[in-house]
Design an enzyme around this catalytic site. Structure first.
Site, short mmCIF file in Angstrom:
data_model
loop_
_atom_site.label_atom_id
_atom_site.label_comp_id
_atom_site.label_asym_id
_atom_site.label_seq_id
_atom_site.Cartn_x
_atom_site.Cartn_y
_atom_site.Cartn_z
NE ARG A 108 -2.97 21.17 -0.70
CZ ARG A 108 -4.02 21.86 -1.14
NH1 ARG A 108 -5.04 22.09 -0.34
NH2 ARG A 108 -4.03 22.30 -2.37
CE LYS A 130 7.49 1.47 3.22
NZ LYS A 130 8.02 0.24 2.61
CD GLU A 172 4.60 -9.29 6.59
OE1 GLU A 172 5.83 -9.15 6.74
OE2 GLU A 172 3.99 -8.96 5.56
CE LYS A 214 6.36 -1.72 9.63
NZ LYS A 214 5.34 -2.10 8.68
CD GLU A 224 11.56 0.72 2.06
OE1 GLU A 224 10.47 0.72 2.66
OE2 GLU A 224 11.81 0.04 1.07
NE ARG A 228 9.24 1.41 6.64
CZ ARG A 228 8.17 2.11 6.92
NH1 ARG A 228 8.27 3.40 7.17
NH2 ARG A 228 6.98 1.55 6.97
CG ASN A 232 11.05 -4.13 1.68
OD1 ASN A 232 9.95 -4.02 2.22
ND2 ASN A 232 11.67 -3.12 1.11
CG HIS A 235 8.14 -8.38 1.60
ND1 HIS A 235 8.52 -9.08 2.72
CD2 HIS A 235 6.91 -7.85 1.88
CE1 HIS A 235 7.56 -8.97 3.64
NE2 HIS A 235 6.58 -8.24 3.15
CG HIS A 239 5.71 -7.74 -3.08
ND1 HIS A 239 6.39 -6.57 -2.88
CD2 HIS A 239 4.84 -7.85 -2.05
CE1 HIS A 239 5.96 -6.00 -1.75
NE2 HIS A 239 5.03 -6.77 -1.22
CG HIS A 249 1.57 -9.75 2.04
ND1 HIS A 249 2.21 -9.13 0.99
CD2 HIS A 249 2.28 -9.44 3.16
CE1 HIS A 249 3.25 -8.46 1.47
NE2 HIS A 249 3.31 -8.63 2.78
N1 LIG Z 1 1.50 -0.57 4.90
C1 LIG Z 1 2.34 -1.51 5.25
O1 LIG Z 1 3.41 -1.23 5.82
C2 LIG Z 1 2.01 -2.95 4.98
C3 LIG Z 1 2.76 -3.96 5.58
C4 LIG Z 1 2.40 -5.29 5.37
C5 LIG Z 1 1.32 -5.59 4.54
N2 LIG Z 1 0.62 -4.58 3.96
C6 LIG Z 1 -0.54 -4.87 3.09
O2 LIG Z 1 -1.53 -5.55 3.85
C7 LIG Z 1 -2.36 -6.26 2.94
C8 LIG Z 1 -2.69 -7.61 3.53
O3 LIG Z 1 -3.36 -7.43 4.75
P1 LIG Z 1 -4.26 -8.60 5.41
O4 LIG Z 1 -3.52 -9.87 5.33
O5 LIG Z 1 -4.71 -8.09 6.71
O6 LIG Z 1 -5.45 -8.75 4.34
P2 LIG Z 1 -6.98 -8.29 4.33
O7 LIG Z 1 -7.12 -6.90 4.75
O8 LIG Z 1 -7.51 -8.68 2.99
O9 LIG Z 1 -7.65 -9.25 5.42
C9 LIG Z 1 -7.70 -10.63 5.19
C10 LIG Z 1 -9.13 -11.17 5.29
O10 LIG Z 1 -9.53 -11.25 6.65
C11 LIG Z 1 -10.80 -10.62 6.84
N3 LIG Z 1 -10.81 -10.13 8.21
C12 LIG Z 1 -10.22 -9.03 8.71
N4 LIG Z 1 -10.34 -8.99 10.04
C13 LIG Z 1 -11.04 -10.09 10.42
C14 LIG Z 1 -11.46 -10.61 11.66
N5 LIG Z 1 -11.15 -10.00 12.82
N6 LIG Z 1 -12.16 -11.76 11.66
C15 LIG Z 1 -12.44 -12.41 10.50
N7 LIG Z 1 -12.04 -11.98 9.30
C16 LIG Z 1 -11.34 -10.82 9.26
C17 LIG Z 1 -10.84 -9.58 5.76
O11 LIG Z 1 -12.17 -9.22 5.47
C18 LIG Z 1 -10.17 -10.30 4.60
O12 LIG Z 1 -11.09 -11.14 3.95
C19 LIG Z 1 -1.60 -6.34 1.63
O13 LIG Z 1 -2.24 -5.51 0.68
C20 LIG Z 1 -0.22 -5.81 1.96
O14 LIG Z 1 0.39 -5.15 0.89
C21 LIG Z 1 0.94 -3.27 4.16
ZN LIG Z 2 4.71 -7.93 4.13
#
Ligand SMILES: NC(=O)c1ccc[n+]([C@@H]2O[C@H](COP(=O)([O-])OP(=O)(O)OC[C@H]3O[C@@H](n4cnc5c(N)ncnc54)[C@H](O)[C@@H]3O)[C@@H](O)[C@H]2O)c1
Ligand SMILES: [Zn+2]
Length: 342
Positions: A108, A130, A172, A214, A224, A228, A232, A235, A239, A249
């Site tokens: 939990r 989130k 972003e 943000k 949201e 909030r 999006n 998005h 998406h 993304h």
């Molecule tokens: N929770 C939220 O509010 C929120 C907001 C925006 C996006 N997201 C989510 O985030 C995800 C995308 O995140 P992302 O773009 O970071 O993708 P990711 O986590 O897949 O990272 C992208 C790539 O970069 C590599 N990597 C990470 N750090 C590195 C570094 N310092 N040097 C070299 N390579 C590195 C990773 O291994 C991966 O291959 C999506 O699933 C999206 O839905 C969530």
């Molecule tokens: Zn996003």
């Protein structure tokens, strides 16, 4: 080092910008349980706290699943982890989303913090509370609202990040400027190549300013219920493209933002010249602005993503550079606009 604080009903979060990973235990306490992926571990594992256990998850969106979360639970059980332990995600948005979900549900809720290592995770995914995973083809459909105790952004870690991933983060940043900070938008127009090339002061400024947009929105509307949703922007279509065309993304939401700006012009909320500014900034960064993905696959993804009820979906329109409003749109209208972008 600069700091920001985000206070929500689900907890308060300290955000440290420009802090070093080597100081992690100052915030996490000794020997946190680290969740990471293979890339990040290979490049930065030497700097992880020495006595810490490390749980590695698979790479990419297909691993953002309940199966991955279950593997984390199994490791946590095997380690005898309890609520006195702290989990720290060190990685991109995927590692943060999955680890945050596992940490907030195991027993939990355990203490947890994030060390985002992609630009996208530093400016967006790690902040806001989130956490979640994809399920049955629905993106982020299972999750929790819960603030990490801290977010530590070490800009040095971005030095190993490929250019394409830097660009994704910029999508972003541009989104956050477009919906909430006209000055940041102008700064990006003038300085984006410096920031993209990691000139430290410029990068620090854009990360700080976009996180300010943000975190202030999230502080006002953590769950949201209204404002909030502005985060999006781009998005809804984004998406669908992400799923249908398999784009990262950031690239997908870049195209989504172009469509949303065009619709804003059509609806009379945004001037044509401001839509053109957005498109040219995205282009300057090297982000895609033309539609991608099979028409039918995009339409299907959007219909599926559209939460139950009616044909209309909530949709974020720009009402100027630095200002947004939430309206409604139908799938057909959005597909119509995306056809004009091919
Ligand atoms: N929770 C939220 O509010 C929120 C907001 C925006 C996006 N997201 C989510 O985030 C995800 C995308 O995140 P992302 O773009 O970071 O993708 P990711 O986590 O897949 O990272 C992208 C790539 O970069 C590599 N990597 C990470 N750090 C590195 C570094 N310092 N040097 C070299 N390579 C590195 C990773 O291994 C991966 O291959 C999506 O699933 C999206 O839905 C969530
Ligand atoms: Zn996003």
């Amino acid at each position: 080092m600069r700091g920001l604080k985000l206070s929500g009903k689900s907890g308060a979060c300290r955000i440290m910008l420009g802090e070093s990973l080597s100081n992690l235990e100052k915030y996490s306490g000794p020997n946190p349980i680290i969740i990471t992926d293979a890339n990040v571990r290979a490049m930065h594992g030497a700097q992880f706290p020495k006595g810490s256990e490390v749980i590695e998850i698979g790479l990419g969106e297909p691993n953002k699943t309940l199966q991955t979360v279950m593997k984390i639970y199994e490791r946590l059980l095997a380690l005898g982890a309890d609520r006195s332990c702290t989990v720290v995600a060190i990685g991109g948005g995927i590692v943060c989303d999955v680890a945050g979900f596992a940490a907030t549900t195991y027993m939990r809720g355990m203490r947890f913090g994030f060390v985002p290592t992609t630009l996208l995770a530093q400016v967006d995914a790690s902040v806001g509370g989130k956490n979640g995973v994809n399920f049955n083809g629905y993106k982020n459909i299972v999750g929790t609202f819960s603030q990490p105790e801290f977010v530590l952004c070490d800009f040095e870690m971005l030095k190993t990040l490929p250019l394409r991933e830097m660009r994704n983060g910029f999508a972003e940043i541009i989104k956050q400027a477009a919906i909430g900070d006209a000055q940041l938008f102008s700064f990006l127009e003038e300085n984006c190549t410096h920031s993209l090339n990691l000139r430290r002061t410029a990068l620090e400024k854009v990360v700080y300013d976009s996180l300010t947009v943000k975190s202030s929105i999230v502080s006002r509307d953590e769950l949201e219920k209204g404002e909030r949703m502005k985060l999006n922007f781009g998005h809804t279509l984004g998406h669908a493209i992400e799923k249908a065309a398999g784009l990262p993304h950031g690239e997908a939401i870049s195209i989504g933002m172009v469509a949303a700006a065009r619709i804003s012009v059509k609806r009379g909320t945004l001037k044509e010249k401001d839509a053109a500014r957005l498109v040219s900034l995205l282009e300057k960064i090297g982000l895609p602005i033309k539609m991608q993905g099979e028409r039918s696959a995009v339409a299907e993804a959007m219909t599926k993503d559209k939460k139950k009820g009616g044909n209309a979906m909530r949709f974020v329109l720009l009402s100027g550079i630095g200002s947004a409003q939430v309206g409604e749109i139908t799938v057909d209208e959005l597909i119509g606009v995306s056809d004009d972008m091919r």
